[in-house]
Write an enzyme that holds these catalytic residues in place. Structure first.
Site, PDB file in Angstrom:
ATOM      1  N   GLY A  78       3.317   3.520  -4.379  1.00 23.77           N
ATOM      2  CA  GLY A  78       1.939   3.359  -3.940  1.00 23.77           C
ATOM      3  C   GLY A  78       1.530   4.356  -2.875  1.00 23.77           C
ATOM      4  O   GLY A  78       0.522   4.175  -2.217  1.00 23.77           O
ATOM      5  N   GLN A  79       2.346   5.391  -2.656  1.00 22.94           N
ATOM      6  CA  GLN A  79       2.009   6.278  -1.554  1.00 22.94           C
ATOM      7  C   GLN A  79       0.781   7.125  -1.876  1.00 22.94           C
ATOM      8  O   GLN A  79       0.573   7.509  -3.023  1.00 22.94           O
ATOM      9  CB  GLN A  79       3.212   7.144  -1.226  1.00 22.94           C
ATOM     10  CG  GLN A  79       4.377   6.233  -0.832  1.00 22.94           C
ATOM     11  CD  GLN A  79       5.425   6.924  -0.011  1.00 22.94           C
ATOM     12  OE1 GLN A  79       5.481   8.154   0.040  1.00 22.94           O
ATOM     13  NE2 GLN A  79       6.245   6.153   0.637  1.00 22.94           N
ATOM     14  N   GLU A  80       0.020   7.374  -0.824  1.00 21.21           N
ATOM     15  CA  GLU A  80      -1.303   7.999  -0.950  1.00 21.21           C
ATOM     16  C   GLU A  80      -1.382   9.111  -1.998  1.00 21.21           C
ATOM     17  O   GLU A  80      -2.196   9.067  -2.907  1.00 21.21           O
ATOM     18  CB  GLU A  80      -1.697   8.567   0.416  1.00 21.21           C
ATOM     19  CG  GLU A  80      -3.135   8.971   0.545  1.00 21.21           C
ATOM     20  CD  GLU A  80      -3.960   7.836   1.149  1.00 21.21           C
ATOM     21  OE1 GLU A  80      -5.052   7.609   0.611  1.00 21.21           O
ATOM     22  OE2 GLU A  80      -3.509   7.211   2.122  1.00 21.21           O
TER      23      GLU A  80
END
Ligand code: GDP
Length: 200
Positions: A78-80
């Site tokens: 889910g990292q940017e």
């Protein structure tokens, strides 16, 4: 691994044309996606580091008496910088599992934006959504009801079936009933789609 999902849905009516179910597990970094997958796969809590990049896991189980039905689970970091990838991984999915850290209230607004973005993407319209309000073992974790409000789950498109379930990857509580509901929602949607095809 494997028998977990067989145990959970013995009475669910089986749709014979099902070959494979494709379920995407998604959420902000550190929500607990990898831990929940490990819990499903190994039936125990495996200490993991937050997902960097992405990994995919396939959980193959016979469902509802059918042999060879595949329940496929994807875990996308889910990292940017990885969020634009979400869309390509959620294409043609039967169900979305959106995991949030219910003990980290400050990130629920950020999670809400992503949940609504992904559910509204054209490929995902009407795809059933199971929200897992994870880390219920943590003191102060928000309840499923509170998470439902903060994520404005009821404001997702009216045609989208949703369920919010509290759970914990540490002891596995809530995971089975949550997936059971997701499975039911997927069947309901498939049946409705078949019904509308027949009427055409
Ligand atoms: P991901 O980035 O969404 O894949 O998150 P991870 O599964 O790597 O989990 C992030 C951190 O939260 C790790 O330190 C996990 O051990 C921890 N964690 C995950 N699920 C739970 C849970 O249900 N309860 C608690 N207390 N910690 C959890």
């Amino acid at each position: 691994m494997g028998n977990h999902l067989t145990e959970m849905a013995p009475s669910t009516p089986f749709l014979p044309h099902f070959q494979a179910l494709h379920v995407v597990v998604i959420g902000l970094d550190s929500a607990g996606k990898t831990s929940l997958l490990y819990r499903l796969k190994f039936k125990e809590f495996v200490q993991s580091v937050p997902t960097k990049g992405f990994n995919t896991e396939k959980i193959r189980v016979p469902l509802g008496g059918s042999r060879g039905t595949t329940f496929q689970v994807w875990d996308v970091g889910g990292q940017e910088k990885l969020r634009p990838l979400w869309r390509s991984y959620t294409r043609r999915t039967d169900g979305l599992v959106f995991v949030v850290d219910a003990a980290e209230a400050e990130r629920l607004e950020e999670a809400k934006v992503e949940l609504h973005r992904i559910s509204r993407a054209s490929d995902n319209q009407g795809v059933p959504v199971l929200v897992l309000a994870n880390k219920q073992d943590q003191p102060g974790a928000l309840s499923a009801g509170e998470v439902e409000k903060r994520l404005a789950v009821r404001e997702l498109a009216a045609a989208t079936l949703t369920h919010v379930q509290g759970c914990s990857a540490v002891d596995g509580a809530g995971l089975q009933p949550g997936l059971e509901r997701l499975y039911e929602m997927i069947l309901k949607r498939k049946k409705a789609a078949r019904g509308s095809k027949k009427r055409r």
